[in-house]
Write a protein that holds these residues in place. Structure first.
Motif, PDB file in Angstrom:
ATOM      1  N   MET A  47      65.643  31.284  58.745  1.00  0.00           N
ATOM      2  CA  MET A  47      66.221  31.524  60.063  1.00  0.00           C
ATOM      3  C   MET A  47      65.619  30.644  61.156  1.00  0.00           C
ATOM      4  SD  MET A  47      67.024  35.590  60.427  1.00  0.00           S
ATOM      5  CE  MET A  47      68.379  36.303  59.487  1.00  0.00           C
ATOM      6  N   GLY A 100      63.124  37.101  57.968  1.00  0.00           N
ATOM      7  CA  GLY A 100      63.984  35.960  58.235  1.00  0.00           C
ATOM      8  C   GLY A 100      64.392  35.184  57.007  1.00  0.00           C
ATOM      9  N   ILE A 159      60.703  29.426  56.981  1.00  0.00           N
ATOM     10  CA  ILE A 159      61.596  30.549  57.292  1.00  0.00           C
ATOM     11  C   ILE A 159      63.030  30.045  57.440  1.00  0.00           C
ATOM     12  CG2 ILE A 159      62.045  32.435  58.898  1.00  0.00           C
ATOM     13  CD1 ILE A 159      59.069  32.211  59.730  1.00  0.00           C
ATOM     14  N   GLU A 197      62.338  34.497  54.334  1.00  0.00           N
ATOM     15  CA  GLU A 197      61.261  33.694  53.763  1.00  0.00           C
ATOM     16  C   GLU A 197      61.055  33.967  52.281  1.00  0.00           C
ATOM     17  OE1 GLU A 197      56.557  32.596  54.529  1.00  0.00           O
ATOM     18  OE2 GLU A 197      57.439  34.358  55.483  1.00  0.00           O
ATOM     19  N   ARG A 248      62.899  30.802  62.794  1.00  0.00           N
ATOM     20  CA  ARG A 248      62.217  31.495  63.887  1.00  0.00           C
ATOM     21  C   ARG A 248      61.318  32.563  63.304  1.00  0.00           C
ATOM     22  NH1 ARG A 248      63.933  36.686  65.295  1.00  0.00           N
ATOM     23  NH2 ARG A 248      65.960  37.376  64.504  1.00  0.00           N
ATOM     24  N   THR A 249      60.391  33.038  64.104  1.00  0.00           N
ATOM     25  CA  THR A 249      59.562  34.161  63.703  1.00  0.00           C
ATOM     26  C   THR A 249      60.172  35.463  64.243  1.00  0.00           C
ATOM     27  OG1 THR A 249      58.153  33.780  65.632  1.00  0.00           O
ATOM     28  CG2 THR A 249      57.463  32.795  63.547  1.00  0.00           C
ATOM     29  N   GLY A 250      59.618  36.592  63.818  1.00  0.00           N
ATOM     30  CA  GLY A 250      60.211  37.878  64.160  1.00  0.00           C
ATOM     31  C   GLY A 250      59.835  38.367  65.541  1.00  0.00           C
TER      32      GLY A 250
END
Length: 274
Positions: free
Chosen positions: A237, A270, A235, A272, A239-241
């Motif tokens: 970003m 993010g 990802i 992916e 991080r996960t959502g």
């Protein structure tokens, strides 16, 4: 309708509402003023959801039902319409996941050779017909049943919102989840077809395609150090959502300011799938 309650006076049906992303969507819709009718096979989870929404000042009802078969559908439809009068928003979120290959794979698991994401089961055991049917029936047949139950009223009123929950996997691929990916691909195409069919009647149909969010379905992946490292590597970003982010998107697509958006698959992942 107000800026803080853009869905005031609207009623939403959310399948798979008792936990995970369905619960987050339900809480967000209720927070925006909608009356939420939660649907799930798990009555206890639905009662907990309704209690949470009511404690926050919202309005919610629990409707336990199995959307995969026709036996519960007439009862569900009649109970919902008797309670709330009509449905303005339908969120098709119910889903399940079986991590097995279509045919057994010749993997030497004893040597550490692995297929699939961290935590996946053995690749040497193939998916059964019953497991395949379970995934397709839950995602696709269940969504079709709910559409047939609640969209006719929207078409008559010439106003409505249908939101189908797919997955970012429709834009990529993943090992050991073929049935899930096929089901989510069918959902995205169902969105496009129904959006075209219903556009002239004021009913929009869109897909939300989430990336990685912590839910009961994916908790083992998120909880392991190996899984965390795997996720952050994938990802952009890093991080996960947050489920509240997905809920906010569902609120927007349910509102008046999204009336010119239809037939779309919106990724919330993010980056992916970039």
């Amino acid at each position: 309708m107000t800026d803080t309650h853009p869905l005031l006076g609207r009623t939403a049906v959310v399948s798979g509402a008792g936990r995970g992303l369905g619960r987050a969507i339900s809480v967000a819709l209720a927070g925006a003023g909608a009356v939420v009718c939660g649907v799930s096979r798990n009555a206890e989870e639905l009662e907990s959801l309704a209690a949470e929404i009511k404690a926050a000042g919202g309005q919610a009802y629990a409707f336990p039902a199995d959307i995969r078969g026709s036996a519960d559908l007439d009862r569900l439809r009649d109970a919902v319409l008797a309670e709330v009068g009509g449905v303005d928003i339908l969120v098709n979120n119910a889903g399940n996941l079986v991590k097995r290959p279509v045919v057994p794979l010749p993997v030497d698991e004893a040597s550490g050779e692995k297929v699939g994401q961290p935590g996946s089961g053995p690749a040497s055991v193939a998916m059964s017909d019953e497991e395949w049917d379970s995934v397709l029936d839950t995602h696709v047949r269940g969504s079709l049943h709910l559409v047939r139950s609640f969209v006719p009223g929207m078409l008559e009123r010439r106003r409505g919102r249908v939101i189908n929950i797919a997955s970012s996997s429709v834009a990529r691929s993943a090992s050991l989840t073929v049935s899930y990916q096929v089901a989510k691909g069918a959902i995205t195409q169902l969105t496009r077809a129904l959006a075209k069919e219903w556009a002239a009647f004021g009913v929009t149909v869109n897909t939300i395609a989430p990336g990685h969010f912590r839910t009961s379905m994916t908790q083992a992946l998120h909880d392991s150090p190996e899984g965390q490292a795997w996720l952050k590597e994938r990802i952009p970003m890093r991080r996960t959502g947050d489920p509240r982010e997905l809920g906010a998107l569902a609120v927007h697509l349910s509102g008046d300011l999204a009336s010119f958006i239809t037939g779309q698959t919106i990724f919330i992942d993010g980056g992916e799938t970039l």
